[in-house]
Design an enzyme around this catalytic site. Sequence first.
Site, PDB file in Angstrom:
ATOM      1  N   THR A  18      12.298  -2.547   4.324  1.00 62.86           N
ATOM      2  CA  THR A  18      11.896  -3.497   3.291  1.00 62.86           C
ATOM      3  C   THR A  18      13.076  -3.740   2.349  1.00 62.86           C
ATOM      4  OG1 THR A  18       9.690  -2.550   3.451  1.00 62.86           O
ATOM      5  CG2 THR A  18      10.134  -3.991   1.561  1.00 62.86           C
ATOM      6  N   ARG A  68       0.822  -1.209   0.000  1.00 61.17           N
ATOM      7  CA  ARG A  68       0.000   0.000   0.000  1.00 61.17           C
ATOM      8  C   ARG A  68       0.857   1.261   0.000  1.00 61.17           C
ATOM      9  NH1 ARG A  68      -2.730  -3.026   4.192  1.00 61.17           N
ATOM     10  NH2 ARG A  68      -1.800  -1.505   5.593  1.00 61.17           N
ATOM     11  N   SER A  69       2.041   1.211   0.583  1.00 61.19           N
ATOM     12  CA  SER A  69       2.959   2.356   0.509  1.00 61.19           C
ATOM     13  C   SER A  69       3.329   2.627  -0.942  1.00 61.19           C
ATOM     14  CB  SER A  69       4.227   2.090   1.328  1.00 61.19           C
ATOM     15  OG  SER A  69       3.925   2.015   2.701  1.00 61.19           O
ATOM     16  N   GLU A  90       0.053   5.338   5.471  1.00 64.16           N
ATOM     17  CA  GLU A  90      -0.116   5.512   4.023  1.00 64.16           C
ATOM     18  C   GLU A  90      -0.985   6.715   3.702  1.00 64.16           C
ATOM     19  OE1 GLU A  90      -1.673   1.767   4.208  1.00 64.16           O
ATOM     20  OE2 GLU A  90       0.299   0.837   4.347  1.00 64.16           O
ATOM     21  N   ARG A 128       0.592  12.935  -9.231  1.00 64.50           N
ATOM     22  CA  ARG A 128       0.412  14.343  -8.857  1.00 64.50           C
ATOM     23  C   ARG A 128       1.582  15.186  -9.378  1.00 64.50           C
ATOM     24  NH1 ARG A 128      -3.173  11.453  -6.443  1.00 64.50           N
ATOM     25  NH2 ARG A 128      -4.277  12.114  -4.594  1.00 64.50           N
ATOM     26  N   GLY A 175       7.004   2.537   5.522  1.00 62.16           N
ATOM     27  CA  GLY A 175       6.730   2.659   6.945  1.00 62.16           C
ATOM     28  C   GLY A 175       7.875   2.151   7.789  1.00 62.16           C
TER      29      GLY A 175
END
Length: 168
Positions: free
Chosen positions: A83, A38-39, A135, A49, A79
């Site tokens: 990772t 989700r990150s 997130e 954007r 987060g």
Amino acid sequence: MGQEIIDLLERVDAEAFFRVVHAFDDTARRWFFAGLGRSGLAAQMAAMRFMHLGRDAHVVGEPTAPSIRRGDGLVMVSGSGETPVSVSFARIAKGENAEVILLTHKPQSTLARLADAVLVVPVEKTQQFGGSLFEQVSLILLDAVVLELARNIPDSHQRMHYRHANLQ
């Protein structure tokens, strides 16, 4: 949920936020966005954007993304900051002399040590599922960076609308 987001945003370090904003001062710099799970989705939305803003923005792993090089920038959303794939991306970027920006809630993480600028999203506890609060606030903060940058662009909202996808 809304109150959690408000409370968390009030604890974000304004100085660190504006360091991230100023990292985007060079309008010709290419920016790469990455994160996992989700990150990663928040990173992808942020890349869009920045593209709407007129920046050269890419999502790491997309087939059309070029290789990162000297002078480029990498925005990581992680987060944990630990990772393995994300750490690998940051090490590759640093090896190419690219700037690394990190949004994390672990300021003592491996990614934070590799990053040139760290924006801490100070999640301590939440009523929400998993890392949802991190997130959500990461995307809001990256949107806020875009809005800060847009202040210096005449007709920025009109330009962003023009760059919005029109093949729907």
